[in-house]
Design a protein around this motif. Structure first.
Motif, short mmCIF file in Angstrom:
data_model
loop_
_atom_site.label_atom_id
_atom_site.label_comp_id
_atom_site.label_asym_id
_atom_site.label_seq_id
_atom_site.Cartn_x
_atom_site.Cartn_y
_atom_site.Cartn_z
N TYR A 124 45.26 -10.52 -38.02
CA TYR A 124 46.04 -11.75 -37.89
C TYR A 124 46.60 -11.86 -36.47
O TYR A 124 47.23 -10.92 -35.97
CB TYR A 124 47.17 -11.73 -38.92
CG TYR A 124 47.96 -13.02 -38.98
CD1 TYR A 124 47.54 -14.07 -39.81
CD2 TYR A 124 49.11 -13.18 -38.24
CE1 TYR A 124 48.27 -15.25 -39.87
CE2 TYR A 124 49.84 -14.36 -38.30
CZ TYR A 124 49.41 -15.39 -39.12
OH TYR A 124 50.13 -16.56 -39.17
N GLY A 167 53.05 -8.52 -43.56
CA GLY A 167 52.48 -9.33 -44.63
C GLY A 167 53.47 -9.73 -45.70
O GLY A 167 53.16 -10.59 -46.53
N TYR A 168 54.67 -9.13 -45.69
CA TYR A 168 55.69 -9.46 -46.70
C TYR A 168 56.82 -10.31 -46.12
O TYR A 168 57.90 -10.39 -46.71
CB TYR A 168 56.28 -8.18 -47.28
CG TYR A 168 55.27 -7.34 -48.01
CD1 TYR A 168 54.94 -7.59 -49.34
CD2 TYR A 168 54.62 -6.30 -47.35
CE1 TYR A 168 54.00 -6.81 -50.00
CE2 TYR A 168 53.68 -5.52 -48.00
CZ TYR A 168 53.37 -5.77 -49.31
OH TYR A 168 52.44 -5.01 -49.97
N GLY A 192 53.45 -14.45 -43.88
CA GLY A 192 52.77 -13.18 -44.08
C GLY A 192 51.74 -12.94 -42.99
O GLY A 192 51.99 -13.16 -41.81
N ALA A 193 50.57 -12.53 -43.41
CA ALA A 193 49.46 -12.33 -42.47
C ALA A 193 48.24 -13.11 -42.93
O ALA A 193 47.10 -12.72 -42.69
CB ALA A 193 49.12 -10.86 -42.35
N VAL A 194 48.54 -14.27 -43.61
CA VAL A 194 47.42 -15.06 -44.16
C VAL A 194 47.44 -16.51 -43.72
O VAL A 194 46.40 -17.18 -43.75
CB VAL A 194 47.42 -15.01 -45.70
CG1 VAL A 194 47.13 -13.59 -46.18
CG2 VAL A 194 48.75 -15.50 -46.27
#
Length: 259
Positions: A124, A167-168, A192-194
């Motif tokens: 990411y 990611g959290y 997050g990382a998305v």
């Protein structure tokens, strides 16, 4: 004249006869005293000699015992020295083996850390380049012997832990986006990382983070899709706290290979 000479000789003989017994007795007493004294001295000297001989015998016996004890201790020390020499030789051999294994392990660990760099570069696009550079530096320091293997492993795991924790969480920040050959000033939203959103300062340009079939990240403009533009802007306002908290939509792109 002759009578006088005879008388004189007779008188001298008489005087000699009178002094001889007394003189003899005195001489006898002197001799006895001297004999007694010599006997005492002899007895004393004999006693001292016997004591000296006995003391010498005891000392010789004690020295022989000490020599025996020292001989046994010397044998024991020689045996212990031999054991220490064998132990030292084994320790040196073990240390060399361990050092050889240590060098191989350090090189293997450095190679593993280096192998993570491409994944971080393709991760990411948020501080991923910094994480990749940190990994490269950790591997380089490990190869140079600047840090030990346990330190390198700990630092590498810390870098990965930070990436996992990312990611959290969600984050909003101001910055510049280079896309479509231009540089835009505005605000970013990371979920997050998305997912990622960018809205320019004037609100005219809206981008979202997408992934192609290879899994590479790139920014895509919402263009004239007003529904997406408004949705993304509203998501940013909720994340900033400028709008009431509620569920919002964020675009998440999953490459076909990730199915």
């Amino acid at each position: 004249m002759k009578k006088w000479i005879v008388f004189f000789c007779f008188g001298a003989a008489f005087l000699w006869a009178q002094e001889t017994p007394e003189s003899v007795r005195r001489q006898i007493k002197a001799v006895e005293a001297e004999t007694a004294r010599e006997k005492q001295l002899h007895d004393a000297e004999k006693k001292r000699h016997q004591e000296f001989v006995e003391t010498g015998r005891k000392k010789v016996s004690m020295l022989n015992e000490q020599r025996g004890v020292l001989s046994k201790e010397l044998d024991s020390l020689k045996a212990e020295l031999s054991r220490y020499s064998d132990a030292r030789a084994k320790a040196v051999s073990t240390a060399r083996w361990y050092e050889s294994r240590k060098v191989k392990y350090q090189e293997a660990l450095a190679s593993v850390i280096d192998s993570l760099v491409p994944f971080l570069n393709a991760d990411y696009p948020y501080r991923n380049t910094e994480a990749a550079e940190n990994m490269t530096e950790i591997a380089a320091q490990l190869r140079k012997g600047v840090i030990h293997a346990d330190d390198a492993l700990s630092r590498a795991l810390e870098v990965l832990r930070e990436r996992l924790q990312m990611g959290y969480s969600a984050e909003v920040w101001s910055g510049f986006l280079d896309a479509e050959g231009k540089s835009y000033s505005g605000k970013f939203l990371r979920y997050g990382a998305v997912a990622g959103i960018f809205v320019s300062a004037d609100g005219n340009d809206v981008f979202w983070l997408s992934r192609n079939e290879k899994g590479d990240f790139h920014w895509v403009s919402a263009g004239e899709n007003f529904l997406m533009r408004n949705t993304l802007k509203e998501s940013l306002r909720v994340a900033e706290g400028k709008s009431a908290p509620r569920l919002v939509k964020v675009p998440v792109s999953v490459p076909k290979e990730g199915k």
